[in-house]
Design a protein around this motif. Structure first.
Motif, PDB file in Angstrom:
ATOM      1  N   GLU A  49       0.854  -1.181   0.000  1.00 32.75           N
ATOM      2  CA  GLU A  49       0.000   0.000   0.000  1.00 32.75           C
ATOM      3  C   GLU A  49       0.888   1.228   0.000  1.00 32.75           C
ATOM      4  O   GLU A  49       2.039   1.167   0.393  1.00 32.75           O
ATOM      5  N   TYR A  51       0.738   5.174   1.227  1.00 36.02           N
ATOM      6  CA  TYR A  51       0.158   6.386   1.784  1.00 36.02           C
ATOM      7  C   TYR A  51       0.980   7.547   1.262  1.00 36.02           C
ATOM      8  O   TYR A  51       2.183   7.635   1.508  1.00 36.02           O
ATOM      9  N   GLY A  53       0.437  10.778   1.842  1.00 37.21           N
ATOM     10  CA  GLY A  53       0.515  11.906   2.756  1.00 37.21           C
ATOM     11  C   GLY A  53      -0.175  13.133   2.187  1.00 37.21           C
ATOM     12  O   GLY A  53      -1.078  13.039   1.367  1.00 37.21           O
ATOM     13  N   TYR A  64      -5.137  14.964   1.064  1.00 37.13           N
ATOM     14  CA  TYR A  64      -4.306  13.798   1.331  1.00 37.13           C
ATOM     15  C   TYR A  64      -4.600  12.708   0.304  1.00 37.13           C
ATOM     16  O   TYR A  64      -5.701  12.646  -0.235  1.00 37.13           O
ATOM     17  N   TYR A  66      -3.823   8.402  -1.051  1.00 41.15           N
ATOM     18  CA  TYR A  66      -3.493   7.014  -0.725  1.00 41.15           C
ATOM     19  C   TYR A  66      -3.741   6.187  -1.976  1.00 41.15           C
ATOM     20  O   TYR A  66      -4.726   6.418  -2.689  1.00 41.15           O
ATOM     21  N   THR A  68      -3.709   2.107  -3.537  1.00 41.69           N
ATOM     22  CA  THR A  68      -3.591   0.681  -3.233  1.00 41.69           C
ATOM     23  C   THR A  68      -2.643   0.029  -4.232  1.00 41.69           C
ATOM     24  O   THR A  68      -2.224   0.644  -5.207  1.00 41.69           O
ATOM     25  N   ASP A  87      -1.165  13.172  11.180  1.00 44.24           N
ATOM     26  CA  ASP A  87      -0.856  12.305  10.049  1.00 44.24           C
ATOM     27  C   ASP A  87      -1.247  10.851  10.309  1.00 44.24           C
ATOM     28  O   ASP A  87      -1.778  10.179   9.433  1.00 44.24           O
ATOM     29  N   ASN A  88      -1.025  10.372  11.534  1.00 45.57           N
ATOM     30  CA  ASN A  88      -1.377   8.972  11.816  1.00 45.57           C
ATOM     31  C   ASN A  88      -2.888   8.752  11.866  1.00 45.57           C
ATOM     32  O   ASN A  88      -3.349   7.658  11.550  1.00 45.57           O
ATOM     33  N   ARG A  91      -3.842   8.488   8.208  1.00 42.75           N
ATOM     34  CA  ARG A  91      -3.393   7.176   7.729  1.00 42.75           C
ATOM     35  C   ARG A  91      -4.354   6.072   8.173  1.00 42.75           C
ATOM     36  O   ARG A  91      -4.713   5.206   7.386  1.00 42.75           O
ATOM     37  N   PHE A  94      -7.516   6.189   6.128  1.00 39.34           N
ATOM     38  CA  PHE A  94      -7.315   5.585   4.811  1.00 39.34           C
ATOM     39  C   PHE A  94      -7.313   4.056   4.904  1.00 39.34           C
ATOM     40  O   PHE A  94      -7.846   3.380   4.033  1.00 39.34           O
ATOM     41  N   ARG A  95      -6.710   3.524   5.953  1.00 39.90           N
ATOM     42  CA  ARG A  95      -6.713   2.061   6.127  1.00 39.90           C
ATOM     43  C   ARG A  95      -8.125   1.540   6.313  1.00 39.90           C
ATOM     44  O   ARG A  95      -8.490   0.491   5.775  1.00 39.90           O
ATOM     45  N   HIS A  98      -9.761   1.602   2.999  1.00 37.00           N
ATOM     46  CA  HIS A  98      -9.227   0.523   2.173  1.00 37.00           C
ATOM     47  C   HIS A  98      -9.829  -0.823   2.575  1.00 37.00           C
ATOM     48  O   HIS A  98     -10.204  -1.634   1.713  1.00 37.00           O
TER      49      HIS A  98
END
Length: 133
Positions: A49, A51, A53, A64, A66, A68, A87-88, A91, A94-95, A98
């Motif tokens: 994957e 990311y 950012g 932002y 992302y 796959t 940022d986390n 992230r 996005f996970r 996904h």
């Protein structure tokens, strides 16, 4: 959410009165996503994957990205005044997107490449948007 050829699979915006502005912002950010992917070159193939950012900040929003491993692109536009989002957190959002997209792809009645019409996906996206707002 965009397919590998940059056609929209799913678009959602809140508030809806600026929907056209958000569509424009998201579509222009796809160029930045493509630039970042081409700059990565072969390294992208080795990763599961990607990311990307912060793609670019504007006066009012932060965009932002992302991607796959199947080149499906996720783009998220967040209000710049929301300083609580780190940022986390982006992230992990996005996970979560996904994972929900993967669930849709596992549905035998979903045709890959079609627009996403899923109540469960809508509910998950709405809950994420309410957390951010």
């Amino acid at each position: 959410l965009f397919g590998s050829q940059n056609y929209p699979l799913y678009i959602r915006s809140v508030p809806t009165e600026n929907e056209l502005k958000f569509h424009y912002t998201v579509h222009t950010s796809l160029d930045v996503v493509d630039e970042k992917i081409s700059a990565m070159g072969k390294a992208l193939v080795d990763q599961r994957e990607l990311y990307l950012g912060l793609l670019y900040p504007t006066e009012d929003y932060k965009v932002y990205g992302y991607v796959t491993n199947s080149k499906v692109k996720f783009v998220m536009v967040v209000d710049s005044s929301n300083t609580a989002l780190r940022d986390n957190e982006i992230r992990s959002m996005f996970r979560k997107l996904h994972n929900s997209y993967t669930d849709i792809m596992c549905n035998p009645f979903y045709n890959p490449g079609d627009r996403i019409h899923s109540r469960a996906f809508d509910t998950m996206v709405n809950s994420m948007m309410m957390q951010v707002c």
